[in-house]
Design an enzyme around this catalytic site. Structure first.
Site, PDB file in Angstrom:
ATOM      1  N   HIS A 179       7.716  -8.128  -3.481  1.00 44.84           N
ATOM      2  CA  HIS A 179       6.405  -8.505  -4.034  1.00 44.84           C
ATOM      3  C   HIS A 179       6.478  -9.857  -4.741  1.00 44.84           C
ATOM      4  O   HIS A 179       6.980  -9.930  -5.866  1.00 44.84           O
ATOM      5  CB  HIS A 179       5.921  -7.440  -5.014  1.00 44.84           C
ATOM      6  CG  HIS A 179       5.510  -6.174  -4.344  1.00 44.84           C
ATOM      7  ND1 HIS A 179       4.228  -5.963  -3.883  1.00 44.84           N
ATOM      8  CD2 HIS A 179       6.222  -5.076  -4.002  1.00 44.84           C
ATOM      9  CE1 HIS A 179       4.164  -4.778  -3.307  1.00 44.84           C
ATOM     10  NE2 HIS A 179       5.355  -4.216  -3.363  1.00 44.84           N
ATOM     11  N   TYR A 205       4.083  -3.146   2.458  1.00 49.05           N
ATOM     12  CA  TYR A 205       3.428  -2.377   3.522  1.00 49.05           C
ATOM     13  C   TYR A 205       2.785  -3.335   4.539  1.00 49.05           C
ATOM     14  O   TYR A 205       2.758  -3.059   5.745  1.00 49.05           O
ATOM     15  CB  TYR A 205       2.358  -1.442   2.927  1.00 49.05           C
ATOM     16  CG  TYR A 205       1.613  -0.647   3.987  1.00 49.05           C
ATOM     17  CD1 TYR A 205       2.180   0.487   4.537  1.00 49.05           C
ATOM     18  CD2 TYR A 205       0.356  -1.062   4.434  1.00 49.05           C
ATOM     19  CE1 TYR A 205       1.512   1.208   5.523  1.00 49.05           C
ATOM     20  CE2 TYR A 205      -0.323  -0.351   5.417  1.00 49.05           C
ATOM     21  CZ  TYR A 205       0.262   0.782   5.957  1.00 49.05           C
ATOM     22  OH  TYR A 205      -0.392   1.491   6.927  1.00 49.05           O
ATOM     23  N   GLY A 226       0.836  -1.194   0.000  1.00 49.26           N
ATOM     24  CA  GLY A 226       0.000   0.000   0.000  1.00 49.26           C
ATOM     25  C   GLY A 226       0.869   1.241   0.000  1.00 49.26           C
ATOM     26  O   GLY A 226       2.063   1.171   0.299  1.00 49.26           O
TER      27      GLY A 226
END
Ligand code: XMP
Length: 522
Positions: free
Chosen positions: A178, A92, A64
């Site tokens: 990620h 995040y 985020g």
């Protein structure tokens, strides 16, 4: 008002993604489903009641744009930690869990963006099982953990992030990178390890199971009622209609409106498939004249969309009234549309183009909605189509916009221009298919530009239109790249178009990606 379709009663447990406003949240759910585990994205402030209905077996906290130490930053709800279920915090999400469990997060000296090499601290932790000691990962963060919460150890690091992955005994894990994006090549392995080695999922989410569950659900819901469905010939409406027809047969009537803006042979093909092969009730309306009348003199693309949308709703309503009492309207809404409108916390996007499918229908017709694809991604819809036994040709159709060829003719839409575009488009499609590239491309089509230029044919001067060819690769139409088509294929298409399409003397190939361009020209 129409009622929204309730969530599918998942026979199986799911991986619940808590969304903090990352553009990748939906991608996490999609990757998890690719591993055979049902997953949904939920807003970070969703109440337990909503989450409990999904039978969560783990939580994944998304990335985020916020910073946890800024007042008002979104945090994970307390049930995430109280549940005792495994948690995976991504970017995040990792910072949130570290902060909430007593660690410290601060702005990093330098932002870490792009590819980084991740090094394991221990030879074998379950999350990195069967992975090499150095793993290429995608990073995108400005904050970092400077102190771990009590009970946690660091399980991996990168050159810029000394604490790039953390874990505790209670199976709470945080990763700074990620795993969901393609730039982390082994990301799916990492997610798979989390789902199967840490959460003990069974991996039974398949399109075949989905079809079985949905057919039973539709039968229960519709009972003896009547359903109508707008057909476009595209994969979403075809899959919806087929699934509902399997469930309730003759109680379904499909309405197929020919707006005069379809590709060549589309009408015949759609009617043949639905009436002859699938044996469905289809009401066919040729409304070409009405649509072309409404489009006379209109050159603004948004105005074209608005008029086409309104006319469609009017005609659909007229036809539905002729059928008599109807109880349900079936629609091919997909999960990305749902996520866009409900799940995220901070996604405010400007309207680039108003998309029209059957938009506006539910508001004007007081019908209950059936949306069996509401929780599926496009590629899952294709899998469901295959599981339903639909022909490959239907399942793998490239998307076609609701306003059809009207937005591929720049300027006023007239019968002559439509004919010109249809002829050029037919050649593009035909050559792409012959070159076996149709399935690899997200979309490929022709655009009729308003640009006339000088040419020479035989010994005479010509002054004719320019056709643009557009072919793109994409995963979801949010971003797209122009396809590197072979030169000789481009040459064949160009040659055929200038020779076979009256009124055209020049062909160009669009080499813009999205962004900054869009896929369609209007
Ligand atoms: P753009 O041009 O915005 O298109 O990059 C993204 C995807 O959406 C399709 N598209 C539409 N689909 N109604 C639709 O149903 C529309 O008005 C519309 N405009 C664009 C486009 O074909 C591409 O797949």
């Amino acid at each position: 008002m129409t009622k929204k379709e309730p969530r599918p009663k998942t026979a199986q447990e799911s991986a619940v993604v808590i969304d903090f406003g990352s553009q990748y949240s939906w991608l996490i759910a999609r990757r998890v489903r690719e591993c055979g585990v049902y997953s949904e994205v939920i807003a970070h402030n969703a109440p337990w009641r909503v989450v409990a209905a999904l039978k969560p077996k783990c939580f994944i906290l998304s990335g985020g744009p916020a910073s946890v130490y800024v007042p008002g930053a979104p945090l994970a709800p307390s049930y995430v930690y109280e549940s005792g279920l495994p948690v995976l915090g991504i970017c995040y999400g990792m910072q949130t869990l570290a902060y909430q469990l007593g660690g410290q997060v601060a702005r990093a000296e330098s932002r870490e963006y792009g590819l980084a090499m991740l090094y394991k601290n221990e030879a074998d932790v379950p999350l990195f099982h069967n992975l090499p000691d150095a793993i290429p990962v995608w990073m995108s963060h400005g904050d970092q953990i400077i102190e771990m919460p009590p009970g946690f150890t660091s399980i991996a690091y990168t050159e810029n992030s000394p604490i790039a992955a953390i874990a505790n005994e209670q199976k709470i894990i945080g990763i700074q990178f990620h795993p969901e994006v393609v730039h982390t090549p082994q990301g799916k392995e990492i997610l798979r390890n989390f789902l199967f080695k840490i959460c003990d999922f069974e991996g039974t989410w398949t399109s075949r199971n989905f079809v079985k569950q949905q057919i039973a659900r539709i039968r229960r819901k519709v009972g003896g009622g009547k359903v109508i469905c707008a057909l476009s010939g595209g994969v979403d409406s075809t899959v919806v209609a087929t699934m509902i027809h399997r469930a309730i047969g003759e109680q379904l009537t499909c309405i197929f409106v020919n707006n005069g803006l379809l590709r060549r042979e589309e009408i015949e093909r759609t009617l043949r498939t639905f009436r002859n092969n699938l044996k469905m009730n289809v009401v066919y309306v040729d409304a070409t004249d009405r649509f072309l009348e409404r489009l006379k003199g209109v050159i603004d693309p948004e105005e074209k969309r608005r008029r086409i949308g309104n006319e469609f709703v009017t005609i659909f309503e007229e036809e539905a009234n002729k059928i008599g009492k109807v109880d349900f309207l079936a629609q091919g809404t997909l999960y990305p549309d749902v996520i866009e409108s409900t799940a995220t916390v901070s996604r405010e996007s400007a309207t680039i183009k108003t998309h029209h499918n059957v938009g506006g229908l539910p508001e004007v017709m007081s019908l209950k909605l059936i949306e069996p694809l509401r929780y599926l991604f496009k590629d899952e819809v294709r899998e469901v189509g295959t599981a339903l036994g639909l022909p490959e040709e239907m399942v793998w159709r490239q998307p076609f916009p609701g306003p059809g060829l009207a937005i591929r003719i720049i300027g006023e839409v007239t019968r002559d221009r439509l004919e010109m575009l249809r002829a050029a488009d037919w050649i593009v499609m035909n050559e792409i298919k012959k070159a076996n590239l149709y399935r690899q491309l997200w979309q490929s089509f022709a655009v009729l530009t308003p640009l006339k230029s000088v040419g020479v044919m035989g010994d005479s001067r010509t002054y004719k239109y320019t056709i643009a060819i557009r072919a793109v690769t994409s995963e979801d139409a949010m971003t797209a790249d122009w396809a590197r088509l072979p030169y000789d294929l481009l040459a064949r298409m160009s040659n055929r178009i200038v020779n076979e399409v009256e009124g055209v003397n020049r062909v160009v190939y669009d080499i813009s990606s999205k962004p900054p361009a869009t896929i369609e020209w209007e």
